[in-house]
Structures are given as structure tokens and as C-alpha cells.
Design a protein around this motif. Structure first.
Motif, PDB file in Angstrom:
ATOM      1  N   GLN A 372      -1.319  -8.375   0.445  1.00 42.93           N
ATOM      2  CA  GLN A 372      -0.907  -7.009   0.000  1.00 42.93           C
ATOM      3  C   GLN A 372      -0.512  -6.435  -0.121  1.00 42.93           C
ATOM      4  O   GLN A 372       0.401  -6.119   1.222  1.00 42.93           O
ATOM      5  CB  GLN A 372      -2.319  -6.928   0.017  1.00 42.93           C
ATOM      6  CG  GLN A 372      -3.779  -7.560   0.374  1.00 42.93           C
ATOM      7  CD  GLN A 372      -4.108  -6.952  -1.238  1.00 42.93           C
ATOM      8  OE1 GLN A 372      -4.137  -5.686  -1.869  1.00 42.93           O
ATOM      9  NE2 GLN A 372      -4.609  -7.633  -2.092  1.00 42.93           N
ATOM     10  N   PRO A 373       0.579  -4.682  -0.352  1.00 41.36           N
ATOM     11  CA  PRO A 373       1.456  -4.635  -0.339  1.00 41.36           C
ATOM     12  C   PRO A 373       1.593  -3.286   1.019  1.00 41.36           C
ATOM     13  O   PRO A 373       2.541  -3.458   1.731  1.00 41.36           O
ATOM     14  CB  PRO A 373       1.496  -3.516  -1.230  1.00 41.36           C
ATOM     15  CG  PRO A 373       0.775  -3.375  -2.111  1.00 41.36           C
ATOM     16  CD  PRO A 373       0.006  -4.941  -1.402  1.00 41.36           C
ATOM     17  N   SER A 374       0.509  -2.953   2.200  1.00 41.88           N
ATOM     18  CA  SER A 374       0.543  -2.891   2.853  1.00 41.88           C
ATOM     19  C   SER A 374       0.481  -3.177   3.886  1.00 41.88           C
ATOM     20  O   SER A 374       0.411  -3.007   5.426  1.00 41.88           O
ATOM     21  CB  SER A 374      -1.176  -1.604   3.109  1.00 41.88           C
ATOM     22  OG  SER A 374      -2.329  -2.683   2.825  1.00 41.88           O
ATOM     23  N   VAL A 375       0.858  -4.569   3.557  1.00 40.15           N
ATOM     24  CA  VAL A 375       0.400  -5.617   5.379  1.00 40.15           C
ATOM     25  C   VAL A 375       2.180  -6.392   5.108  1.00 40.15           C
ATOM     26  O   VAL A 375       2.199  -7.561   5.976  1.00 40.15           O
ATOM     27  CB  VAL A 375      -0.362  -6.738   5.394  1.00 40.15           C
ATOM     28  CG1 VAL A 375      -1.734  -5.864   5.642  1.00 40.15           C
ATOM     29  CG2 VAL A 375      -0.692  -7.341   4.170  1.00 40.15           C
ATOM     30  N   VAL A 376       3.195  -6.163   3.782  1.00 38.91           N
ATOM     31  CA  VAL A 376       4.052  -7.127   3.823  1.00 38.91           C
ATOM     32  C   VAL A 376       5.794  -6.013   4.046  1.00 38.91           C
ATOM     33  O   VAL A 376       5.042  -4.349   3.215  1.00 38.91           O
ATOM     34  CB  VAL A 376       4.078  -7.503   2.137  1.00 38.91           C
ATOM     35  CG1 VAL A 376       5.618  -7.877   1.705  1.00 38.91           C
ATOM     36  CG2 VAL A 376       3.495  -7.911   2.045  1.00 38.91           C
ATOM     37  N   PRO A 377       6.446  -6.307   4.518  1.00 39.87           N
ATOM     38  CA  PRO A 377       6.197  -7.519   5.229  1.00 39.87           C
ATOM     39  C   PRO A 377       5.414  -7.580   6.650  1.00 39.87           C
ATOM     40  O   PRO A 377       5.346  -5.940   7.248  1.00 39.87           O
ATOM     41  CB  PRO A 377       8.044  -7.663   6.332  1.00 39.87           C
ATOM     42  CG  PRO A 377       8.478  -5.904   5.788  1.00 39.87           C
ATOM     43  CD  PRO A 377       7.403  -5.872   4.933  1.00 39.87           C
ATOM     44  N   ALA A 388      -2.163  -2.240  10.134  1.00 37.77           N
ATOM     45  CA  ALA A 388      -2.079  -1.706   8.606  1.00 37.77           C
ATOM     46  C   ALA A 388      -3.155  -2.710   7.981  1.00 37.77           C
ATOM     47  O   ALA A 388      -2.866  -2.676   6.779  1.00 37.77           O
ATOM     48  CB  ALA A 388      -0.311  -2.631   8.318  1.00 37.77           C
ATOM     49  N   LEU A 390      -6.280  -3.778   6.333  1.00 40.43           N
ATOM     50  CA  LEU A 390      -7.634  -2.714   5.786  1.00 40.43           C
ATOM     51  C   LEU A 390      -9.131  -3.572   5.058  1.00 40.43           C
ATOM     52  O   LEU A 390      -9.258  -5.129   5.678  1.00 40.43           O
ATOM     53  CB  LEU A 390      -7.187  -1.665   4.442  1.00 40.43           C
ATOM     54  CG  LEU A 390      -6.353  -1.293   4.735  1.00 40.43           C
ATOM     55  CD1 LEU A 390      -5.908  -0.641   3.041  1.00 40.43           C
ATOM     56  CD2 LEU A 390      -6.403   0.238   5.466  1.00 40.43           C
TER      57      LEU A 390
END
Lengths: 441, 441
Positions: A372-377, A388, A390
Motif C-alpha cells: 500500500q502506498p502509505s507503508v512504502v518504503p 504508518a 492503517l
């Protein structure tokens, strides 16, 4: 059923470790409701599986324990906003709760369990009314819970005690031991010494935990001091309650003496940061509690003071509130947060084999999507997990060895029907309360 | 393109209304990049659409403005945990930032824009380095942004000023006016009076806003008082900066006099509650600011101190922190939170036609799924919006009349490629920083 989960990263979870550890290229084997292997794929023993789950690079971790909530209050979501605890209870909540039925509570329970499963909560600790309906919801959904019939006693009649005991006798260790029962006196302020003494005796006889609200507001503490000359923890201790396994919700206004007493007695504090902020109760001194050696778990409380059951918000807020109010960025570690959301709760529910991904432990676990974009990188996996991640990143939730939620679908609940029934039950409840209020005018 | 969005509930959004209003059975018509109708379906004029979006009962609302972030810091997600601002900057952040390239910044920008779009953010306010790469990311992704080249000046050489002015001349009002530019002196502590005086003059010449960090920590304020005998707001005012449109990030340690000054000058405060907690900077006195008539917007800050770009967390925390620390459940309303996340930011970016769903306004909007277990039943729609809704409930994000995100898919970004490029760029950055550190030993 024999299940292999492969193509995953894994954290075994934490008890008292200073850091959360992670295992790349991991594999988990589950036989029945227990983990028989969890670790490096290359070290795994031969295992013939009936079911193979491809994690697709997900992070496997222990399921979350929501250690203080009132699940059927989903029907009262968003009700009574911008009121303090006392007014919120008397003006908004009690009039609606007086109209609850078993059927409504069942609808609210299913809705709450559905929400919790979708966010990776695998067990919860509840105190409410119409508890047979709650227990039935836990039974049928496949969830795990510590349940207590809320005991209120203003006149010393101890009328709620008998149903509380009956509920314990009926449900404790039911559903393949997924259900455990507590005795649940509401709080010092809503009970008499008579009923608390009986609770203390019965908790010993039944060998079950006690679940209660403690020092939630300044009003609560001042009232207790006025009535008994002691703070709530000292009062509960004077009646012997703290010598039993106890789950104490809130604990916002603890003195240093209260903290030391709780640490000495090994009581479990349940921190409910969002509810305490929303009802303007305050911020519990969690860092001090942890420093003193207290056991600190976390909970959402009911959704009328939250307003959801997404425990990831509590996990993030627990350290943030301490850092921001103590002006010290070092206090409360990711490992302490994860323990609060897993092993501390599991132990308080009375399980010695829950909350870790470890051979012999109960198979309550979740998979988190790391794509998911919110845990990369990732950069730092333990901070990624606490700050980070959700609730919506949960892609699979397993309780007692059974997949109950996967990619938006529920296996034991009819999602659409639960949502529709919940919405309808809430509307009927509001209409009943309005009609009742009109009668009383 | 002529687009009709139907089968929706709608809120037009708020400026100074006390409550958020909702319209059932609504419809929105969009022609090009503007809303031509937003309201009751039954009152809608005839409209021939090229594209019809069926909202499926979703809630349509204005897109969110993330008014203070450093988007490319996605590459530094989770870096430097448990440090205070000063140590975090010098030990963790600056060594990595010194190794950034245009290419890395572009990778980080795409990743951040992707994350923001998925959570319903339609515009953001940024200050960083390699800003051409950021502007290109905004241009190609279809996002809206107020961008500023970060100006640092310790020696009075004003070396960063020229690139800041050149960036403004190149990009202000570019991309169909989706890009606007600010002059962005980092903070009082990282600049000289010389450069701030020039910023003040150039902001007037170019008729653009100023974006800066103000009173983020006690350390900042004490340093400013030592250096200039005044608090940062008073110092900035003494140089004339507060007479320009100004976006002031953080404002944690404001005195009553600072608040009154900001209210008088009409400056925009950007509240960053999570970043301020995480770096142990403190909690801004937002209720006092609102009471005094200050404009308060919200932001996530960069993800190394958050650690995501999900503005819904800030929307929920803004009122919670005030209620919980002031012990007053009535302070900060849902309407004030929504305004902070929409119209206040839009106005600070210099738009008079952004932030509401209203005829003639720019078509930046989002659809929220109301069929999720955590927002059922609604009971109270405005509290549901602020306290129960999660970023993951966003099912569609439209900027300037174009759908950029819908049900997990991006129309202008290749999701998988952006994630992979972001992860790779972060790894290369870390490797470079380590190599550089080894050289310097």
C-alpha cells in the motif's frame, strides 16, 4: 484442518522485548486451532496442508486484542457528541440503552464484530447488558472474547449480581474456550461496597477475572474520595478486588500511589486514548505506568465515544500522546505498543498461549498488506507497523485457526445483511427512545 | 468533458457555518474543470453528460487540502524515530537529504501524490528541494499544489533566494493554474534578516504567498527571543512578512499576543498535530486560535514524522487533542475541522473558488463509501465524517474535473511502478548516505 501460510514476512510479536523482531521468508503451519510452526521457511518441518494461504509478501502478526469495549454500542455510533462522560451517559446514552432488546444487541454485536475483524482484532473484552446475545454473536462469528454482564448497584440490593454469575456459569470457556467470562461491576461510582464484596467472593469461587471502569474522570476520583476517603484503586484494594485478575479500564487520573499499587498487584490497565480525549476525561499517564512495571493493554471503548473500533488508531496514539505531552520523543516504544495490543491483553483474558506466533500457541493472527502506498518504503519495520499502518491494510484475519475475514469478505457473517440489520436496529432504537421520552413528558 | 455524478449524498462543505449540512438524493454536474451544479437531484437543470459516475450511495464532499508537507520525504518514511526535532533533523534527516537527486525526488513525489490521492487529498502545500521535480510530478499526476523552494540562509548570502524566485517565475499558475508557488524561507532559525527582507520584497513583487515554519518547538522560540528579542511571529511581523498572505506551519508555542497578532494580520496557521506529537514538539493551542478568529488549516508534515499522509488522522486528532487537554468536550466542532481541511487551506493557496461543492467552483471532490462497517449506522452525519471515517473509505478522487483515483486504481500514475520506484529510490538513498558517511570518517 491443516493450514500453511506461505510467502510472508512475520513478526512473532512481543512480551517484554525492547524491539519487535521480523523474520523474512517465513512460513506458518496451523493444525486445528494451534500454531505448530512459525518461523523461517527454510527451517520448517515437512507439513501436509489441506489449505495453503499465499500471503503475497504480507506481514503476518498476532491478532489484536481490543481490551475494553461495549460492542453493541455500534448502534449508538456518533450519539451524544461534545458532552462530558457524565452528561453523555445521562442525556444521550442511558435513554437509548433503556430501549435495547436482545435482538438489537445481537444486531449491534454482529456489526461490531464485523468491524473489528476487518481491522484485525481477533479478541475483545466487553461489558454490557443483554450479554447472552453478545455471547451468541461471539459463538457464531468465530471471534474470541472475555465477556461480562455489567453489574450496577445503587441500593445495595445486588440485583445484577445473580445474572452476572449465571452468565459466567453458562458461558465461561464455551465455544471451544473462545469465550471467557468476567464479573463486571461497572465502576466504584455505580456500585455499592456490598455488591463489590460479593463480586470479590464470586470471582474467587468461579476463578474468573473482574472487569471494571477505574478513575476515568476527575469527577469519578473526587466522588470516590468523598464517599470512601480513598482513590478508586485504593478502595478496590481495600475490598480485596485487586488480588484477583483484574481488567481496569481507563485509569486516567491515577496518582503515583495508585500506579505503584497496580504494579504491585499485577493488575491490567486498559488505556483508551481516543475515548478519553473525546469525552474530555484526560490523558492517562501511560509512560509512568509502564516505567513502574504496570501491565498496560489498549482498547477502543464503545463507538459512541470513539467513533470506530479501529484499534490501529489507539496503537498510534498511545505513544504519540505520551511524547507530545511529556515533550520527550523517547517515551513509549513500538514494542510496548504492540505488546499492549496483543500479549498484555491475551494474558489479562487468562490465556497463557495467545498473542504470539509461536509453536503451541492459539492460531489468532492477521496478514497486513505491505503493498500500500502509505507503508512504502518501509525503512524501519517496527515504526512502519505502529505509525504508518492503517486498519484497512489488514487483508486476512484468522481466529482459533479459522479464516474469518479475507480481502473484504467475511466467512461467518453475511456482510450486507449485518450492515442492513445494524442500520435498521439503530433506527428502531432511536424511534423507541423518542416515543418513550414523549410518554414521559 | 461533461460529467454527472449521481446516486450520492452530498455536503457542500463549510466556511464559517456552525454545522456541516448534507443533501440527500444529490447530483453534481461538472463541465471542464468547474462544478456547474451541485445540489438536490430534483432541482438539477438538464445536463447532457459525456461521463456518468454512479456514486452508489456514497457521500460527495470537497477534496482535502494537506496544507503542510514535504512530499518527497516519503523516501524517508519511518526514519529517525524517537528523536526530537533538532536531533531528528541533524542526525537522521539532513544526511539523507544531502544525497537526494532530481530523480529520487520525482520518485518520492509520485509516491506521496499516490498516497494522498488514495486518501482523498486533492491539493497540498509543499516546501522542499529539487522543486522542479516536485512540480513535474504535480503537473503529470493532475494534482493541485502550492509549492515553494525551501530557502535556508545562515550566512546572509541569500544564495537560495534566486532559485526560489526562478522557481516561482517558472511555475506559478502553471498546469491550468493547478500549480501555485510560494516563497518558502524555512524558518526564523534557518534564515537571516537579510534574506527575510528580500523574501518580503519579492513576495510583494510576485504577488505570491510565503510558506514558513513558525514556533514549532520551545527551542525555536527561545532561540528567536535570544537572537531578536521577540517571538517568531513578532519578529516576522517586524520585517513585514505577516502583511503578505502567509502559510505558517506548526505554531505550537504561540503566546496569546502571537495569536492576537496572527488573527489581526489574517495569517493562516497550519496545525500538524501528529508530527508535533511524534517529535515531542507539543500541542498547538488550536481552540484559543479559533476563538481569537485565526485561520487554522491542517497538514500531515512529512512522513518521517507522521508516518503517513492520511489527513483523516489529523482531522480526527485536531478536536480530540483540544478536548482532552482542555478537559472540555465542547471545544472544536466538526465544522471547524472540515473547514480546516478544505476551505481554509484553499483560501491560503490563493483560490477563491476552491473547497466547496458549489456552482462555479473548481471540481476538486471526493466520494466516501458509506457502506463500510465502521461508518454504519450513521446516526449523526457530521460526527461520522470527522470521528468514524477512515482514509480508506475514499472511493473516488477528482481534481480539476478529472478522476485521478477510483476504487484502488490511479488514472495518471502506474501504481505498481510508483511503489517499486519509490522503494528502490529509498534504498539507493540510504546506500548513498552510508557510503558518504564512510568517506567522511
Amino acid at each position: 484442518m491443516r493450514t500453511r501460510i506461505q510467502n510472508i514476512i512475520m513478526t512473532p510479536g512481543v512480551r517484554e522485548e525492547k524491539h519487535i523482531s521480523f523474520v523474512n521468508d517465513a512460513e506458518i503451519h496451523i493444525h486445528g486451532n494451534r500454531i505448530v510452526y512459525a518461523g523461517k521457511k527454510e527451517c520448517a518441518p515437512a507439513f501436509e496442508a489441506d489449505q495453503v494461504i499465499n500471503g503475497g509478501g504480507a506481514l503476518a502478526m498476532p491478532g489484536l486484542c481490543n481490551m475494553h469495549t461495549h460492542t453493541p454500542m455500534t448502534l449508538l455510533r456518533n450519539v451524544g457528541s461534545d458532552l462530558d462522560l457524565n452528561n453523555w451517559l445521562h442525556q444521550a446514552i442511558f435513554p437509548l440503552e433503556a430501549c435495547l432488546t436482545d435482538e438489537a444487541v445481537r444486531a449491534g454485536t454482529d456489526l461490531g464484530i464485523m468491524e473489528m475483524l476487518s481491522f484485525g482484532t481477533t479478541s475483545f473484552c466487553d461489558m454490557y447488558m443483554h450479554m447472552d446475545a453478545v455471547a451468541e454473536g461471539v459463538l457464531h462469528s468465530g471471534m474470541r472474547a472475555l465477556l461480562g454482564h455489567g453489574i450496577v448497584d445503587f441500593d445495595g440490593s445486588c440485583a445484577d449480581l445473580e445474572p452476572g454469575i449465571a452468565f459466567a456459569k453458562k458461558w465461561h470457556k464455551a465455544a471451544n474456550d473462545r469465550i471467557r467470562v468476567s464479573l463486571a461491576p461497572h465502576s466504584e461510582g455505580a456500585t455499592t461496597p456490598e455488591v463489590l464484596q460479593k463480586v470479590e467472593q464470586w470471582a474467587g469461587k468461579l476463578k474468573i477475572a473482574i472487569h471494571t471502569h477505574v478513575s476515568e474522570t476527575q469527577f469519578d476520583v473526587n466522588g470516590c474520595i468523598k464517599r470512601h476517603g480513598m482513590t478508586p484503586p485504593q478502595y478496590l484494594d481495600s475490598l480485596g478486588l485487586l488480588s484477583h485478575p483484574i481488567v481496569a479500564a481507563h485509569c486516567v487520573w491515577f496518582t503515583d500511589k495508585d500506579i505503584a499499587l497496580f504494579a504491585k498487584r499485577g493488575c491490567t490497565i486498559v488505556h483508551n486514548p481516543i475515548s478519553n480525549l473525546k469525552l474530555a476525561s484526560g490523558i492517562a499517564p501511560v509512560h509512568k505506568m509502564l516505567q513502574a512495571g504496570c501491565k498496560v493493554a489498549i482498547g477502543t471503548d464503545g463507538v459512541a465515544s470513539n467513533n470506530n473500533l479501529n484499534l490501529w488508531e489507539e496503537m498510534k496514539l498511545m505513544p504519540l500522546l505520551q511524547k507530545g505531552t511529556m515533550l520527550d520523543p523517547k517515551v513509549v516504544s513500538p514494542a510496548q505498543c504492540l505488546a499492549a495490543a496483543t500479549t498484555v491483553g491475551a494474558e489479562a483474558m487468562g490465556y497463557v498461549d495467545l498473542g504470539l506466533l509461536k509453536e503451541g500457541y492459539l492460531a489468532d493472527l492477521i496478514l497486513l498488506d505491505l503493498n500500500q502506498p502509505s507503508v512504502v518504503p518501509v525503512n524501519d519495520m517496527e515504526n512502519n507497523l505502529i505509525y504508518a499502518t492503517l486498519g484497512s491494510h489488514v487483508k486476512l484475519t484468522m481466529v482459533d485457526g479459522k479464516v474469518l475475514y479475507q480481502n473484504g469478505q467475511f466467512t461467518t457473517l453475511d456482510g450486507k445483511a449485518v450492515l442492513a440489520r445494524g442500520a435498521r436496529a439503530a433506527q428502531e432504537l432511536a424511534e423507541k427512545a423518542i416515543a418513550k421520552a414523549a410518554e414521559n413528558v
